[in-house]
Write an enzyme that holds these catalytic residues in place. Structure first.
Site, PDB file in Angstrom:
ATOM      1  N   ASP A 106       0.994  -1.108   0.083  1.00  0.00           N
ATOM      2  CA  ASP A 106      -0.132  -0.048   0.046  1.00  0.00           C
ATOM      3  C   ASP A 106       0.718   1.188  -0.005  1.00  0.00           C
ATOM      4  O   ASP A 106       1.927   1.213   0.667  1.00  0.00           O
ATOM      5  CB  ASP A 106      -0.729  -0.031   1.310  1.00  0.00           C
ATOM      6  CG  ASP A 106      -2.020   0.738   1.040  1.00  0.00           C
ATOM      7  OD1 ASP A 106      -1.974   2.103   0.927  1.00  0.00           O
ATOM      8  OD2 ASP A 106      -3.360   0.329   1.136  1.00  0.00           O
ATOM      9  N   ASN A 121     -22.466  -0.640  -3.233  1.00  0.00           N
ATOM     10  CA  ASN A 121     -22.006   0.031  -2.034  1.00  0.00           C
ATOM     11  C   ASN A 121     -21.523  -0.662  -1.012  1.00  0.00           C
ATOM     12  O   ASN A 121     -22.504  -1.145  -0.079  1.00  0.00           O
ATOM     13  CB  ASN A 121     -23.317   1.056  -1.713  1.00  0.00           C
ATOM     14  CG  ASN A 121     -23.827   2.043  -2.864  1.00  0.00           C
ATOM     15  OD1 ASN A 121     -22.844   3.007  -2.975  1.00  0.00           O
ATOM     16  ND2 ASN A 121     -24.556   1.555  -3.615  1.00  0.00           N
ATOM     17  N   LYS A 168     -12.154  -0.457 -14.472  1.00  0.00           N
ATOM     18  CA  LYS A 168     -12.254  -1.544 -13.929  1.00  0.00           C
ATOM     19  C   LYS A 168     -12.674  -2.600 -15.150  1.00  0.00           C
ATOM     20  O   LYS A 168     -12.341  -3.849 -15.005  1.00  0.00           O
ATOM     21  CB  LYS A 168     -13.371  -1.545 -12.823  1.00  0.00           C
ATOM     22  CG  LYS A 168     -13.116  -0.721 -11.645  1.00  0.00           C
ATOM     23  CD  LYS A 168     -12.125  -1.438 -10.768  1.00  0.00           C
ATOM     24  CE  LYS A 168     -11.993  -0.996  -9.509  1.00  0.00           C
ATOM     25  NZ  LYS A 168     -10.762  -1.851  -8.774  1.00  0.00           N
ATOM     26  N   TYR A 194     -13.442   5.645 -14.214  1.00  0.00           N
ATOM     27  CA  TYR A 194     -13.492   4.442 -13.193  1.00  0.00           C
ATOM     28  C   TYR A 194     -14.030   3.342 -13.803  1.00  0.00           C
ATOM     29  O   TYR A 194     -13.365   2.171 -13.584  1.00  0.00           O
ATOM     30  CB  TYR A 194     -14.094   5.422 -11.834  1.00  0.00           C
ATOM     31  CG  TYR A 194     -14.193   4.251 -10.648  1.00  0.00           C
ATOM     32  CD1 TYR A 194     -12.949   3.647 -10.333  1.00  0.00           C
ATOM     33  CD2 TYR A 194     -15.306   3.474 -10.506  1.00  0.00           C
ATOM     34  CE1 TYR A 194     -13.018   2.621  -9.138  1.00  0.00           C
ATOM     35  CE2 TYR A 194     -15.325   2.557  -9.429  1.00  0.00           C
ATOM     36  CZ  TYR A 194     -14.010   2.016  -8.745  1.00  0.00           C
ATOM     37  OH  TYR A 194     -14.324   0.912  -8.075  1.00  0.00           O
ATOM     38  N   SER A 203     -16.008  -3.629  -9.853  1.00  0.00           N
ATOM     39  CA  SER A 203     -17.098  -2.536  -9.616  1.00  0.00           C
ATOM     40  C   SER A 203     -18.336  -2.935 -10.098  1.00  0.00           C
ATOM     41  O   SER A 203     -18.383  -3.258 -11.494  1.00  0.00           O
ATOM     42  CB  SER A 203     -16.331  -1.287  -9.558  1.00  0.00           C
ATOM     43  OG  SER A 203     -17.592  -0.288  -9.141  1.00  0.00           O
ATOM     44  N   GLY A 219     -27.671  12.090 -13.825  1.00  0.00           N
ATOM     45  CA  GLY A 219     -27.248  10.781 -14.294  1.00  0.00           C
ATOM     46  C   GLY A 219     -27.682   9.567 -13.313  1.00  0.00           C
ATOM     47  O   GLY A 219     -27.127   8.402 -13.356  1.00  0.00           O
ATOM     48  N   ILE A 248     -30.348  14.312   1.294  1.00  0.00           N
ATOM     49  CA  ILE A 248     -30.932  13.432   0.114  1.00  0.00           C
ATOM     50  C   ILE A 248     -30.845  14.046  -1.162  1.00  0.00           C
ATOM     51  O   ILE A 248     -31.452  15.307  -1.433  1.00  0.00           O
ATOM     52  CB  ILE A 248     -32.206  12.772   0.460  1.00  0.00           C
ATOM     53  CG1 ILE A 248     -31.979  11.853   1.839  1.00  0.00           C
ATOM     54  CG2 ILE A 248     -32.585  12.008  -0.862  1.00  0.00           C
ATOM     55  CD1 ILE A 248     -33.674  11.225   2.077  1.00  0.00           C
ATOM     56  N   ARG A 290     -28.785  14.258  -8.648  1.00  0.00           N
ATOM     57  CA  ARG A 290     -27.479  14.309  -9.189  1.00  0.00           C
ATOM     58  C   ARG A 290     -27.526  13.998 -10.567  1.00  0.00           C
ATOM     59  O   ARG A 290     -28.176  12.814 -10.757  1.00  0.00           O
ATOM     60  CB  ARG A 290     -26.467  13.536  -8.651  1.00  0.00           C
ATOM     61  CG  ARG A 290     -26.041  14.026  -7.092  1.00  0.00           C
ATOM     62  CD  ARG A 290     -24.994  13.181  -6.295  1.00  0.00           C
ATOM     63  NE  ARG A 290     -25.500  11.822  -6.137  1.00  0.00           N
ATOM     64  CZ  ARG A 290     -24.965  10.774  -5.498  1.00  0.00           C
ATOM     65  NH1 ARG A 290     -23.837  11.010  -4.643  1.00  0.00           N
ATOM     66  NH2 ARG A 290     -25.445   9.579  -5.525  1.00  0.00           N
TER      67      ARG A 290
END
Length: 325
Positions: A31, A175, A145, A141, A117, A286, A208, A284
């Site tokens: 790491d 998540n 992946k 991202y 992911s 999309g 939210i 948000r």
């Protein structure tokens, strides 16, 4: 023999390290501490401080620790930020995976579990995502992946007739929340649970993003899976690879039904004892109404199951965050 865990000082990686140690599989951490925490490294676990982009370091670590395989958790994991930093994202996630595969081939190490992911699916437009659902990543991202999965596939094909043919699987998850160790917590500034925890600790009201989605309560629905279950699936995958048993190229670690953001907020109130009514902000761009995956294949092969209720997810995460001070 050992299992090298890239990103083993991070939130998810540190849980994988602990699960490996419990299973007697001798973890070793690589790491660079760009997001990992030294406090997450268990006493007695070998730690190599360096980047996965350093081919010489990775190969030396594989050889020095007689590696049986790699669990590749390291990466730049911020989908939204990846849109502003695509080259950095590709350097960390694509080049990093390539370097690991090169080092594995040179050292004769044949097993790899890749932390992929759900971002590989983008906005799938189906009620329930399965492994074969079309891959349409919506960010660098997610693209990085998916390229990682392709590299594993292609390297396995290229080494099929060699002395050390690559054996691999990719675990796609959504998540990740909670904690299975009171000393390890999610430090991401972009994930829902830590965003809510930090707001509550600061005396602020959580928010939210949109309450007019086409869902039962108007807030979007996602898979929320406990980090302890995620870590256990990585260990089962490693054991399956090492044993030579058949294994799928990819598994979705999904819940099968999902939770809405409102359900998460309600659990936050119940568990923390802090009564609040979330502020409602704009959607948000999309953000799809619902993304939920089945975990049937992983249940069949990797003992995948949802062992924690939503309240237990919140409670374990909240306790670990407060324990950190």
């Amino acid at each position: 023999m050992s299992w090298i865990v890239t990103g083993g000082a991070g939130y998810i990686g540190a849980h994988v390290v602990r699960a490996l140690a419990t299973a007697g599989l001798s973890p070793v951490i690589i790491d660079d501490l760009s997001s990992g925490q030294t406090s997450f490294i268990p006493e007695g676990v070998p730690f190599v401080n360096g980047t996965i982009l350093d081919r010489e370091l990775v190969e030396k670590t594989l050889r020095d620790h007689n590696a049986e395989g790699v669990i590749h958790v390291a990466g730049f994991k911020y989908a939204g930020v990846s849109v502003q930093r695509p080259l950095h994202t590709y350097a960390q996630n694509v080049d990093g995976t390539r370097v690991i595969l090169e080092a594995m081939e040179a050292a004769g190490v044949r097993n790899i579990v890749f932390s992929s992911s759900a971002a590989v699916f983008g906005t799938p437009g189906v009620a329930l995502v399965v492994e074969e659902t079309a891959k349409k990543p919506a960010s660098p991202y997610g693209e990085s992946k998916l390229i990682g999965e392709w590299m594993l596939r292609d390297q396995a094909t290229a080494t099929a007739d060699s002395e050390a043919p690559l054996r691999h699987t990719s675990l796609r998850y959504f998540n990740v929340v909670g904690s299975a160790d009171p000393t390890v917590y999610d430090v991401s500034p972009h994930n829902l649970f830590p965003i809510v925890f930090e707001a509550l600790l600061a005396g602020k009201t959580p928010r939210i993003n949109g309450d007019d989605y086409d869902t039962e309560d108007g807030t979007n629905v996602r898979d929320y899976v406990h980090v302890g279950d995620i870590a256990a699936a990585h260990v089962e995958a490693a054991k399956r690879l090492a044993s030579g048993a058949s294994i799928e190229a990819a598994y979705n670690l999904g819940s099968g039904d999902g939770l809405s953001v409102k359900q998460i907020m309600d659990a936050m109130v119940r568990v923390t004892g802090i009564d609040f009514t979330p502020e409602i902000g704009p959607r948000r761009a999309g953000d799809p109404d619902r993304i939920v995956a089945t975990g049937e294949l992983a249940a069949r092969d990797l003992d995948w199951k949802m062992r924690y209720s939503v309240d237990e997810m919140v409670r374990t995460g909240w306790d670990a965050r407060r324990n950190a001070g």
